[in-house]
Design an enzyme around this catalytic site. Structure first.
Site, PDB file in Angstrom:
ATOM      1  CB  SER A   1      -0.954   0.007   1.189  1.00 27.99           C
ATOM      2  OG  SER A   1      -0.329   0.634   2.285  1.00 27.99           O
ATOM      3  CE  LYS A   2      -0.174   7.867  -2.829  1.00 32.23           C
ATOM      4  NZ  LYS A   2      -1.143   8.832  -3.236  1.00 32.23           N
ATOM      5  NE  ARG A   3      -1.972   3.484   5.151  1.00 32.08           N
ATOM      6  CZ  ARG A   3      -2.474   2.290   5.421  1.00 32.08           C
ATOM      7  NH1 ARG A   3      -1.976   1.566   6.386  1.00 32.08           N
ATOM      8  NH2 ARG A   3      -3.483   1.829   4.729  1.00 32.08           N
TER       9      ARG A   3
END
Ligand code: GLU
Length: 492
Positions: free
Chosen positions: A259-261
């Site tokens: 994910s982007k995190r």
């Protein structure tokens, strides 16, 4: 049958590498089968709309070389639609959805629902308290068409829901996962048209895939739980459903969905770091698919030939940055020098080594610098870790071995001879860089380990490093002389 596949992103503004892999597999399959690959924009969720997002996506796909035959394209910076099955942007297809929802309502496969958000929240709470799985309770299922029409005429908010039959098994075949069966008792009466009049993804995807003649739906596995509803919709319309291919997720090193995190996940992040599209695409092809043999380096042409949907794995593929770097390094080695120099320049500017002006003025020199380090980096941002010695005169012996070499008795004499030759030379190029060692050897008798290593340490601080003649050219006259001076005054 002509194969027709589609990549159908929502315009969120960037292409996640998982989506890029989905696009790639669609593209490879279409090309392999002599079919068509379509880009459709799924923008029915107006709350997620981002300005310029479609353009960004198309650019990222074009950069990766995953270009579509039909759909939304960029021509001279403008969005245009290409193909006979358009429009390819869902928000421009509202009339079409209206026609098909009317059909379902008429046949009784769909119904109007007037439940308010408050009511839906309340039943969800109650279900949660009782430990039941949450879902719509069918409250509006039996409202007559007459009553519904009247309430709509009175301005009451409403949605349209799919009327799923009770206790019916829905079965479909997935190329990756085999046969999947779900009972309708475990499914919700899906909303098909929202209060804002827009279709939901589930309704639009079925209508569009059908009308656009899609033969194979190749998409991420997160959609497999929705597929039974889609399959039922095909049945309700009396249409034949396409083949389904649900691709495994791309996972991080903790085996969770990437994910982007966790940092770089957009194709553009990799572009900006100076990865080559060929490297990223080659690597991504291998996350979730493997060839019959152990081949790892593939050109796009080879991928088109060898890719096989049947060899897509069921389990998630871990995104392995080391492997990506290894694959990318392979392409960097063979890359066009100007291409990778252009990729390196923004990083050199950002790190403060050069200004924008200098990047233009010293372009040829930068090309030499990049050539020197081409085999030492996996992606061009990494060049920053290697260039310091070319921008600083203050030599620092890198390790004990380098320190020992600086203590060699003949070093002052060697440097003196070298300095004189550099001083006298008209041009410092690779030819000079080669010849100078031969000359010194002839004149002084210093050779091999007593010649090359001491010069390298004196000029760079390191015992090992890139090609010496080219290093000499890149350093140039002034810089070589200043370094020798520095070493003489500070390190001998
Ligand atoms: N619009 C969906 C997405 O954003 C497409 C899913 C599908 O391919 O059916 O991923």
């Amino acid at each position: 049958m002509t194969v027709r596949v589609r990549f159908a992103p929502s315009p969120t503004g960037f292409v996640h590498i998982g989506s890029l892999r989905t696009a790639l597999y669609n593209y490879l399959f279409a090309k392999q089968k002599g079919g068509k690959y379509i880009l459709r924009v799924e923008d029915t969720d107006r709350t997620r709309y981002v300005e310029g997002a479609i353009e960004n996506m198309i650019e990222a796909l074009a950069w990766a070389g995953v270009e579509h035959d039909e759909g939304v394209v960029l021509e001279d910076g403008k969005l245009v639609q290409k193909g006979d099955f358009g429009p390819y942007i869902q928000s421009e297809r509202l009339d079409i959805y209206q026609e098909y929802i009317d059909d379902l309502l008429e046949k009784g496969h769909a119904y109007y629902c007037f439940c308010t958000k408050e009511r839906l929240d309340k039943i969800r709470e109650e279900q949660k308290e009782k430990g039941e799985t949450s879902g719509y309770d069918g409250h509006c299922r039996n409202i007559s068409m007459e009553e519904a029409k009247e309430r709509i005429a009175n301005g009451e908010d409403h949605v349209v829901r799919l009327r799923l039959p009770e206790n019916k098994n829905i079965t479909f075949h997935d190329v990756v996962r085999g046969t999947v069966t779900v009972n309708t008792n475990d499914l919700d009466d899906q909303v098909l048209i929202k209060t804002d009049g827009f279709p939901t993804y589930h309704f639009a995807v079925v209508v569009d895939d059908y009308l656009m003649g899609i033969t194979h739906v190749i998409r991420g596995e997160e959609w497999i739980i929705s597929t039974p509803k889609h399959v039922y919709l095909y049945e309700a319309f009396g249409w034949e459903a396409p083949e389904y291919v649900h691709l495994p997720n791309i996972l991080n090193s903790e085996r969770k969905k990437l994910s982007k995190r966790q940092g770089d996940v957009a194709a553009k992040d990799f572009k900006d770091k100076g990865y080559l599209p060929e490297g990223l695409v080659n690597y991504l092809a291998l996350v979730g698919w493997s060839p019959e043999d152990n081949q790892e380096i593939f050109s796009m042409e080879e991928l088109k030939e060898k890719f096989a949907l049947e060899r897509v794995s069921k389990s998630g593929g871990v995104f392995d940055t080391d492997k990506l770097n290894w694959v990318n390094a392979h392409y960097i080695k063979d890359a066009d020098l100007k291409e990778i120099t252009d990729l390196a320049i923004p990083h050199l500017i950002k790190a403060g080594y050069i200004t924008e002006e200098e990047a233009k003025e010293k372009y040829e020199w930068l090309c030499d610098l990049v050539k020197l380090l081409q085999e030492k980096v996996s992606y061009m941002a990494e060049i920053i870790d290697q260039v310091d010695i070319f921008f600083k005169t203050e030599i620092k012996p890198e390790d004990e071995q380098a320190e020992e070499i600086l203590k060699l008795e003949h070093l002052p004499h060697l440097l003196e001879v070298l300095a004189q030759k550099v001083e006298d030379a008209e041009v410092i190029d690779e030819v000079f860089g080669k010849a100078v060692f031969k000359e010194i050897q002839k004149e002084t008798g210093y050779k091999g380990k007593n010649l090359f290593m001491p010069v390298r340490v004196a000029l760079t601080g390191a015992v090992h490093g890139p090609d010496m003649p080219l290093t000499i050219k890149v350093l140039g006259k002034q810089s070589i002389l200043s370094r020798i001076e520095y070493v003489k005054n500070n390190l001998l």
